[in-house]
Scaffold this motif. Structure first.
Motif, mmCIF file in Angstrom:
data_model
loop_
_atom_site.group_PDB
_atom_site.id
_atom_site.type_symbol
_atom_site.label_atom_id
_atom_site.label_comp_id
_atom_site.label_asym_id
_atom_site.label_seq_id
_atom_site.Cartn_x
_atom_site.Cartn_y
_atom_site.Cartn_z
ATOM 1 N N TRP A 1 0.850 -1.194 0.000
ATOM 2 C CA TRP A 1 0.000 0.000 0.000
ATOM 3 C C TRP A 1 0.886 1.245 0.000
ATOM 4 O O TRP A 1 1.597 1.526 0.967
ATOM 5 N N PHE B 1 0.703 4.067 2.933
ATOM 6 C CA PHE B 1 1.289 3.591 4.194
ATOM 7 C C PHE B 1 2.816 3.535 4.094
ATOM 8 O O PHE B 1 3.525 3.862 5.048
ATOM 9 N N LYS B 2 3.314 3.133 2.908
ATOM 10 C CA LYS B 2 4.765 3.079 2.704
ATOM 11 C C LYS B 2 5.390 4.467 2.863
ATOM 12 O O LYS B 2 6.437 4.626 3.495
ATOM 13 N N ILE C 1 4.176 7.009 4.571
ATOM 14 C CA ILE C 1 4.101 7.431 5.983
ATOM 15 C C ILE C 1 5.239 6.813 6.785
ATOM 16 O O ILE C 1 5.912 7.490 7.580
ATOM 17 N N VAL C 2 5.473 5.501 6.575
ATOM 18 C CA VAL C 2 6.552 4.820 7.299
ATOM 19 C C VAL C 2 7.910 5.426 6.943
ATOM 20 O O VAL C 2 8.747 5.668 7.824
#
Length: 338
Positions: free
Chosen positions: A139, A142-143, A145-146
């Motif tokens: 996703w 999400f990647k 954000i991390v």
């Protein structure tokens, strides 16, 4: 076994690529491939607008990296602020003999190696694992954000992060409050406990740089031929096997390069971090070579002795760099990454 599987997947992907090319179009004799490389002077003339762009970088290196090398002769002199570098009296190897009997210097060497060993153990593998985990996240939002959260500590200076750590690790700080919330015995101010300093210094450094260290690995993974993974999937390989037999072997050169640089930096230390986190209570465990050189050279004014210490550490670091490169070359079919 892993290397054989990796070569098998690569051969299968190459065969598939050749078949696709053969079906798409007949072989084309590209005229560019027949061109011979001209001499470097002729190439420079043809690209002088681009080549001249590196001149500011060369001038910067000459002024700030090469000219200061002249100051290394202070290690062989007895220099004071009233002397000139050229006029200070020669003392030969006297400063280096003094190093051998300086217990405070050897204590700083022991602390530097201890902290660096923990940093190397944790900080070398964590970016690799983190990069693979980020790469495998399907996703996209999400990647991102991390990645942002893991990169963020790198952009804070040690002045800011040091202040945060001093606050968090104090008697009434975040760590003790959290432990008390879970009815776990708190240990007071952790930065005043010299036995805990190595863990705090190494752990905070890894936390600050682990996310930033993933950039190179992610860049390499972005360039891996997708047909390698397709070939592995056709062979029934699970995701774990694809990571083990394709991703990690493709990262081999970058992993080796980072290992060589990390080992050569074993005697280096983060002066900013040390100056922020060091106090009189933890100094027996927090004094590292760079802070010792800083204290002796600037605070006590013994420039010649501090230069001798710095020169000796630089020579050892170069020896470690060359030795690690030779070992990696032996383990990598005589192919060097430097």
């Amino acid at each position: 076994m892993g290397k054989e599987n990796h070569m098998r997947y690569r051969a299968k992907a190459a065969d598939a690529s050749l078949n696709e090319d053969a079906m798409a179009s007949p072989a084309v004799d590209r005229p560019g491939l027949r061109m011979r490389t001209t001499g470097w002077l002729e190439r420079f003339r043809s690209q002088w607008q681009l080549q001249i762009m590196i001149l500011p970088g060369i001038i910067f290196m000459i002024v700030f990296n090469f000219i200061p090398i002249y100051g290394l002769i202070l290690a062989f002199k007895s220099y004071t602020v009233v002397d000139t570098i050229g006029g200070a009296p020669w003392t030969g190897l006297e400063n280096f003999r003094t190093i051998l009997h300086d217990q405070y210097f050897w204590a700083s060497v022991w602390n530097t190696m201890g902290i660096s060993a923990i940093k190397l153990t944790l900080g070398f593998f964590l970016p690799i694992v983190l990069a693979i985990m980020i790469y495998e996240v399907p996703w996209g939002p999400f990647k991102k954000i991390v990645q942002t959260l893991t990169y963020l500590p790198h952009f804070f200076s040690w002045i800011i992060l040091g202040g945060m750590l001093i606050n968090w690790l104090s008697t009434t700080g975040l760590l003790n409050e959290t432990l008390q919330f879970f009815n776990i015995h708190a240990s007071g101010n952790y930065l005043l406990d010299a036995d805990k300093y190595w863990t705090i210094a190494a752990g905070s450094d890894v936390w600050k740089e682990a996310g930033w260290g993933t950039i190179l690995y992610l860049a390499v993974m972005a360039g891996i031929d997708p047909e390698l993974y397709e070939a592995a999937e056709m062979d029934g390989a699970s995701k774990t096997r694809r990571i083990w037999y394709i991703t990690i072997p493709e990262l081999g050169t970058m992993i080796t390069l980072n290992l060589i640089l990390s080992v050569s930096a074993l005697f280096g230390s983060n002066l900013d971090q040390t100056l922020v986190l060091m106090n009189t209570q933890n100094q027996p465990k927090s004094e590292v070579i760079n802070s010792y050189v800083y204290r002796v050279g600037l605070s006590q004014g013994d420039f010649s002795y501090a230069t001798a210490v710095g020169l000796g550490v630089s020579i050892i670091s170069v020896i470690l760099l060359v030795a690690t490169n030779l070992i990696s070359k032996k383990l990598n079919d005589n192919q060097s990454v430097l």
